[in-house]
Scaffold this active site. Structure first.
Site, PDB file in Angstrom:
ATOM      1  CB  THR A 175     -28.293  -6.434 -20.265  1.00  0.00           C
ATOM      2  OG1 THR A 175     -27.179  -7.720 -20.124  1.00  0.00           O
ATOM      3  CG2 THR A 175     -29.726  -6.570 -20.862  1.00  0.00           C
ATOM      4  N   GLY A 176     -25.004  -5.193 -20.079  1.00  0.00           N
ATOM      5  CA  GLY A 176     -23.354  -4.622 -19.656  1.00  0.00           C
ATOM      6  C   GLY A 176     -23.620  -5.671 -18.734  1.00  0.00           C
ATOM      7  CE  LYS A 232     -27.080 -14.507 -33.685  1.00  0.00           C
ATOM      8  NZ  LYS A 232     -26.920 -15.022 -32.345  1.00  0.00           N
ATOM      9  CE  LYS A 270     -14.763 -10.598 -37.692  1.00  0.00           C
ATOM     10  NZ  LYS A 270     -13.322 -10.668 -37.505  1.00  0.00           N
ATOM     11  N   GLY A 287     -27.850  -8.139 -29.257  1.00  0.00           N
ATOM     12  CA  GLY A 287     -27.179  -7.289 -28.994  1.00  0.00           C
ATOM     13  C   GLY A 287     -25.401  -7.437 -29.865  1.00  0.00           C
ATOM     14  CG  HIS A 288     -25.454  -8.412 -34.164  1.00  0.00           C
ATOM     15  ND1 HIS A 288     -25.462  -9.535 -33.281  1.00  0.00           N
ATOM     16  CD2 HIS A 288     -27.000  -8.326 -35.104  1.00  0.00           C
ATOM     17  CE1 HIS A 288     -26.895 -10.436 -33.679  1.00  0.00           C
ATOM     18  NE2 HIS A 288     -27.446 -10.067 -35.117  1.00  0.00           N
ATOM     19  CD  GLN A 343     -32.249 -13.672 -29.570  1.00  0.00           C
ATOM     20  OE1 GLN A 343     -33.605 -13.759 -29.483  1.00  0.00           O
ATOM     21  NE2 GLN A 343     -32.515 -12.138 -28.251  1.00  0.00           N
ATOM     22  CB  THR A 383     -23.774  -6.147 -26.970  1.00  0.00           C
ATOM     23  OG1 THR A 383     -23.189  -6.826 -27.463  1.00  0.00           O
ATOM     24  CG2 THR A 383     -24.048  -4.437 -28.326  1.00  0.00           C
ATOM     25  CG  ASP A 404     -24.735 -12.326 -26.142  1.00  0.00           C
ATOM     26  OD1 ASP A 404     -24.977 -11.704 -26.364  1.00  0.00           O
ATOM     27  OD2 ASP A 404     -24.480 -12.952 -24.899  1.00  0.00           O
TER      28      ASP A 404
END
Ligand code: IMP
Length: 427
Positions: free
Chosen positions: A300-301, A16, A18, A40-41, A223, A298, A13
Site C-alpha cells: 500500500t506504500g 520473509k 528475502k 508484499g515481499h 503476515q 510494499t 514485514d
C-alpha cells in the site's frame, strides 16, 4: 524429506521474502499457505528488485515448484498482473501452481472491505482494502468461490446468481451503494479461468507425492503471528492464521511431518495499520529508523509504524509456534544508534506481564519495561560472519536470542541476497 515452516514473528514485514528467496534453492517445493495480495515481499537479487504479493518469492529459483496453497485467497486479476510483471522481468513461471481449493477474491470484496472500514470510523482497522477479510468471511459463511470453480462455468454461473443477489441486497439496502452486474462478473471470471487454467491443480497429489518421494518442502507464511486472528491483537489483525498451525492447514501437511519451524524477526519492530504497539517510537527517532529502514509498505506504500524490539512479543511467537531457529533481519538499520532498547515485558494496571495480554485496551496502555544496550555505531553491511560484527552488535544479537528463547541462526545486514550471515544452515 523435510518440512520447514517459515513464519513472521511480529506484525508482518519482517523480511520473509528475502529468507524464502535464500532458502528456495535448498528446497524442492515452496507452498504459500495463507493470506492474499494484502501481503508484499520485496526481494533484491543481484541488484535487481522483485515485488511479490501472491506468488511465492521462491519463483526466482527456476527448479523449485511454487505452490499457492488452499489457505490463500487469490484475486485472479491481481495474480495475473503480478504474473505478467515478473514474466516481463524474465522470471520463469512454469513451476507455478495454484490450488483449486484456494478461495477467490470477487469484485465486490474490496468494496465491502472499504465500506466496512468506513462504517467503523475511528475504530477502523487500517486494512489493505484488497478485499482479503471479506473473502475469508465468505469462505467461513460457505458462500465463497474457489479457484476450481473457474473450471466449471455452469456451476459458477448458478452460484454467482445466488451469491450476488445476497451481496447486491446488502450493497444497495444497507450501504446505498451500486449493485454489481452478474453477466459482467461472469464474463470477467470466465476469462480469468482460461488464463489461469495452466496453473490450477489439485495440490493433494503434488504435496503428498513430494513427501513420499522425500522432497524438501518449505511452507511460507504471510503476515506475522501478532496479526493472527486468535493469537494476535484482535480485532487489529488480518483474517487468516499466519502461524505454524495455519501453514499446515493451508497446505495439507500434517504436524507429524514438520522438521523445523523458523521465525523471521526484524531487529526492531514495525506495524502497519491500527492497533496496539507497546514499543512504538512516535518521535524523531521513530522517523529516523523509518527512513533508514525504508519502512514503507510494499503493498500500500503506507508508512510503517516503528518501535524497539519487543522480546515479550517475540517469546510469545516462539512459544506458540515452536520456533527453534530465528532469522534476524535489518540489523544494519540500527548501525548508527547510540543506544538500543529491548522490551522485556510490560506493566499494566499494576500487574507485570511477560507476554502480550488479550485485553486490547490494556495492551494499548501497557508500560513497556526496557533493558538498554550500547549501540555499535559501525557499519555492518559488509560483514559476512558473526565474528565480523562489532562486539556490542554481537551482544545485542545474543541478548535477543536469550530473551526470545531460540537461537539466531541467520542475520540479514542488507537487502541483497549476499548481505546475509549464516551461523547455522536453516535447512
Ligand atoms: P487486511 O489483511 O487487509 O484485512 O488488514 C488487516 C490488518 O493486517 C491491517 O492492520 C493491515 O495493515 C495488516 N496487514 C495485512 N497484510 C499485511 C502484511 O503483509 N504486512 C503487514 N501488515 C499487514
Amino acid at each position: 524429506m523435510s518440512v520447514t515452516i517459515l513464519v513472521g514473528g511480529q506484525w508482518g514485514d519482517e523480511g520473509k521474502g528475502k529468507v524464502v528467496d535464500l532458502l528456495a534453492d535448498r528446497v524442492d517445493v515452496v507452498v504459500r499457505s495463507q493470506g492474499g495480495n494484502n501481503a508484499g515481499h520485496t526481494v533484491v537479487s543481484e541488484g535487481r528488485e522483485f515485488r511479490f504479493h501472491l506468488i511465492p518469492s521462491g519463483i526466482l529459483c527456476p527448479d523449485t515448484v511454487c505452490v499457492i496453497g488452499h489457505g490463500v485467497v487469490v484475486d485472479p486479476k491481481a495474480f495475473l498482473a503480478e504474473l505478467a510483471h515478473i514474466q516481463a522481468q524474465g522470471v520463469d513461471t512454469r513451476n507455478l501452481v495454484i490450488s483449486d481449493r484456494a478461495h477467490m477474491v470477487m469484485p465486490y470484496h474490496p468494496v465491502f472491505d472499504q465500506l466496512g472500514e468506513q462504517q467503523r470510523g475511528d475504530d477502523r482497522l487500517g486494512t489493505t482494502r484488497r478485499g482479503v477479510g471479506p473473502t475469508y468471511e465468505d469462505k467461513v459463511r460457505r458462500i465463497g468461490f474457489r479457484i476450481g470453480d473457474l473450471q466449471k462455468p455452469k456451476f459458477l454461473e448458478k452460484k454467482l446468481r445466488f451469491v450476488l443477489r445476497l451481496k447486491n441486497e446488502t450493497l444497495t439496502r444497507l450501504y446505498g451503494a451500486e449493485p454489481f452486474d452478474e453477466q459482467a462478473i461472469l464474463d470477467e471470471y470466465i476469462g480469468y479461468g482460461e488464463l489461469l487454467d495452466p496453473y490450477i491443480r489439485d495440490i493433494y497429489p503434488l504435496v503428498q507425492g513430494a513427501m513420499v518421494e522425500g522432497r524438501r518442502i518449505l511452507l511460507e507464511g504471510a503476515q506475522g503471528v501478532m496479526l493472527d486472528l486468535d493469537l494476535g491483537t484482535y480485532p487489529y489483525v488480518t483474517s487468516s492464521a499466519p502461524t505454524a498451525g495455519g501453514a499446515l492447514t493451508g497446505s495439507g501437511i500434517p504436524p507429524s511431518r514438520v522438521t523445523n519451524t523458523v521465525g523471521v524477526f526484524k531487529a526492531y519492530t514495525t506495524r502497519v495499520g491500527y492497533g496496539p504497539f507497546p514499543t512504538e517510537l512516535t518521535g524523531e527517532l521513530g522517523e529516523y529508523i523509518r527512513e533508514v529502514g525504508a519502512e514503507f509498505g510494499t503493498t500500500t506504500g503506507r508508512a510503517r509504524r516503528v518501535g524497539w524490539f519487543d522480546a515479550a512479543v517475540a517469546r510469545y511467537a516462539v512459544n506458540t509456534n515452536g520456533i527453534e531457529s530465528i532469522v534476524l533481519t535489518k540489523l544494519d538499520v540500527l548501525d548508527t544508534l547510540e543506544t538500543i532498547k529491548i522490551c522485556t515485558g510490560y506493566t499494566s494496571k499494576g500487574e507485570r506481564w511477560d507476554h502480550p495480554m488479550a485485553n486490547i485496551s490494556h495492551l494499548k496502555h501497557a508500560e513497556p519495561e526496557y533493558t538498554e544496550l550500547p549501540g555499535w555505531m559501525t557499519p555492518t553491511r559488509q560483514c559476512r560472519s558473526f565474528a565480523e560484527l562489532p562486539a556490542p552488535c554481537r551482544d545485542y544479537v545474543e541478548q535477543l536470542a536469550e530473551r526470545c528463547g531460540a537461537s539466531i541462526d541467520a542475520i540479514s545486514v542488507g537487502p541483497d541476497r549476499e548481505q546475509t550471515i549464516i551461523r547455522r544452515p536453516l535447512i
